[in-house]
Design a protein around this motif. Structure first.
Motif, mmCIF file in Angstrom:
data_model
loop_
_atom_site.group_PDB
_atom_site.id
_atom_site.type_symbol
_atom_site.label_atom_id
_atom_site.label_comp_id
_atom_site.label_asym_id
_atom_site.label_seq_id
_atom_site.Cartn_x
_atom_site.Cartn_y
_atom_site.Cartn_z
ATOM 1 N N GLY A 134 -39.680 7.006 -9.279
ATOM 2 C CA GLY A 134 -41.084 7.237 -10.588
ATOM 3 C C GLY A 134 -40.885 8.562 -11.246
ATOM 4 N N GLN A 135 -39.374 9.143 -10.726
ATOM 5 C CA GLN A 135 -39.457 10.187 -11.384
ATOM 6 C C GLN A 135 -38.934 10.542 -13.532
ATOM 7 N N VAL A 136 -39.688 11.294 -14.360
ATOM 8 C CA VAL A 136 -39.758 10.943 -15.527
ATOM 9 C C VAL A 136 -38.811 11.839 -16.097
ATOM 10 N N PHE A 137 -38.299 11.296 -17.193
ATOM 11 C CA PHE A 137 -37.152 12.131 -18.423
ATOM 12 C C PHE A 137 -37.941 11.941 -19.430
ATOM 13 N N THR A 138 -37.294 12.148 -20.476
ATOM 14 C CA THR A 138 -38.031 11.872 -22.233
ATOM 15 C C THR A 138 -36.478 12.833 -22.295
ATOM 16 N N ALA A 139 -36.109 11.974 -23.469
ATOM 17 C CA ALA A 139 -34.848 12.090 -24.336
ATOM 18 C C ALA A 139 -35.302 12.047 -26.014
ATOM 19 N N ALA A 140 -34.957 13.317 -26.588
ATOM 20 C CA ALA A 140 -35.831 13.886 -28.205
ATOM 21 C C ALA A 140 -35.118 12.570 -29.050
ATOM 22 N N ASP A 141 -35.680 11.674 -30.405
ATOM 23 C CA ASP A 141 -35.319 10.772 -30.656
ATOM 24 C C ASP A 141 -34.362 12.056 -32.356
ATOM 25 N N PRO A 162 -26.906 14.091 -16.816
ATOM 26 C CA PRO A 162 -26.046 14.342 -15.289
ATOM 27 C C PRO A 162 -27.212 14.332 -14.605
ATOM 28 N N LYS A 163 -28.052 14.624 -15.221
ATOM 29 C CA LYS A 163 -29.820 14.534 -14.251
ATOM 30 C C LYS A 163 -29.601 12.985 -13.797
ATOM 31 N N LEU A 164 -29.239 12.558 -13.970
ATOM 32 C CA LEU A 164 -30.200 10.444 -13.394
ATOM 33 C C LEU A 164 -29.146 10.427 -12.670
ATOM 34 N N PRO A 165 -30.295 9.717 -11.637
ATOM 35 C CA PRO A 165 -29.157 9.846 -10.277
ATOM 36 C C PRO A 165 -28.104 7.873 -10.464
ATOM 37 N N THR A 166 -27.466 7.302 -10.357
ATOM 38 C CA THR A 166 -26.896 6.429 -11.123
ATOM 39 C C THR A 166 -27.889 5.440 -9.617
ATOM 40 N N LYS A 167 -28.863 4.659 -10.025
ATOM 41 C CA LYS A 167 -29.923 3.827 -9.272
ATOM 42 C C LYS A 167 -30.268 2.975 -11.324
ATOM 43 N N PRO A 168 -31.942 1.715 -10.842
ATOM 44 C CA PRO A 168 -32.059 1.402 -12.716
ATOM 45 C C PRO A 168 -32.272 2.320 -12.444
ATOM 46 N N LEU A 169 -33.048 1.898 -13.539
ATOM 47 C CA LEU A 169 -33.648 3.013 -14.261
ATOM 48 C C LEU A 169 -34.673 1.968 -15.496
ATOM 49 N N VAL A 170 -35.537 2.082 -15.562
ATOM 50 C CA VAL A 170 -36.929 1.562 -16.565
ATOM 51 C C VAL A 170 -36.690 2.473 -18.017
ATOM 52 N N GLU A 192 -22.161 2.545 -15.488
ATOM 53 C CA GLU A 192 -21.323 2.975 -16.814
ATOM 54 C C GLU A 192 -21.637 4.113 -18.234
ATOM 55 N N TRP A 193 -22.729 4.423 -17.723
ATOM 56 C CA TRP A 193 -23.219 5.127 -18.580
ATOM 57 C C TRP A 193 -22.552 6.555 -17.616
ATOM 58 N N GLN A 194 -22.855 6.922 -16.877
ATOM 59 C CA GLN A 194 -22.273 8.118 -16.149
ATOM 60 C C GLN A 194 -20.470 8.624 -16.493
ATOM 61 N N LEU A 195 -19.673 6.878 -16.718
ATOM 62 C CA LEU A 195 -18.640 7.190 -16.959
ATOM 63 C C LEU A 195 -18.010 7.061 -18.088
ATOM 64 N N VAL A 196 -18.859 6.543 -18.584
ATOM 65 C CA VAL A 196 -18.909 7.472 -20.682
ATOM 66 C C VAL A 196 -18.716 8.582 -20.337
#
Length: 201
Positions: A134-141, A162-170, A192-196
């Motif tokens: 349930g933690q919410v992050f925002t990415a700038a446009d 780097p802050k995101l856990p390796t778990k499913p996201l929405v 895959e994203w973490q590997l990139v």
């Protein structure tokens, strides 16, 4: 006397026949038992092999899914590209890419490209990322004024990934009127994203 001998011989033959049948029955049961145990042993061995080797196998698949491209001399692009559905069933191309420029700071962006029928995006609005807890992050446009097409969005992921856990996201794609289109991102894609992010230093 002859009658007694004849009877004894007859009884002996009967006993012989019975013992043959008994031995035959036992050997048949033993064969079935051996086959049954061998089958279970085989299944158990394969299961253990899959269980122990699965982590390594999935890691190899993730590594294979990350593309490395040289887009210009010294400029390297690492990319993960997937097709994911939103909650309405519309398909989006979800591309996370990292660009390494010679002598410059690297950039990490998430690009969303809607297929025909997808919603038109509202710019400039941040992308909402919600974790499994349930933690919410925002990415700038990235597109501050105008996108190349109405169904394309691109968001800065450099500090967030780097802050995101390796778990499913929405992913919550912003629409006019404070509405969102949600895309579920499976754990394998987040891997895959973490590997990139880790690729190329």
């Amino acid at each position: 006397m002859l009658h007694h001998i004849h009877k004894t011989l007859k009884d002996g033959k009967k006993l012989k026949g019975k013992s043959k049948r008994k031995i035959s029955f036992i050997s048949r049961n033993s064969t079935k038992s051996v086959i049954w145990w061998l089958t279970w042993l085989g299944i158990l061995t394969i299961s253990i092999y899959i269980f122990l080797g699965f982590g390594n196998f999935s890691s190899q698949m993730v590594i294979a899914a990350v593309n490395k491209l040289e887009v210009a001399p010294g400029e390297i692009l690492y990319r993960s590209q997937k097709k994911l559905d939103d909650q309405l069933g519309n398909v989006w191309q979800v591309v996370l890419f990292k660009q390494n420029y010679p002598g410059q700071t690297q950039s990490v962006n998430l690009r969303l490209v809607g297929f025909p029928g997808s919603a038109e995006l509202f710019h400039p609005q941040p992308l909402k990322i919600t974790t499994a807890t349930g933690q919410v992050f925002t990415a700038a446009d990235v597109f501050l004024d105008e996108a190349p097409a109405p169904t394309i969005g691109q968001y800065d992921f450099k500090d967030i990934l780097p802050k995101l856990p390796t778990k499913p996201l929405v992913l919550g794609i912003p629409l006019p009127g404070n509405r969102f289109i949600n895309i579920s991102v499976p754990q394998s894609v987040v891997q895959e994203w973490q590997l990139v992010m880790e690729s190329g230093g």
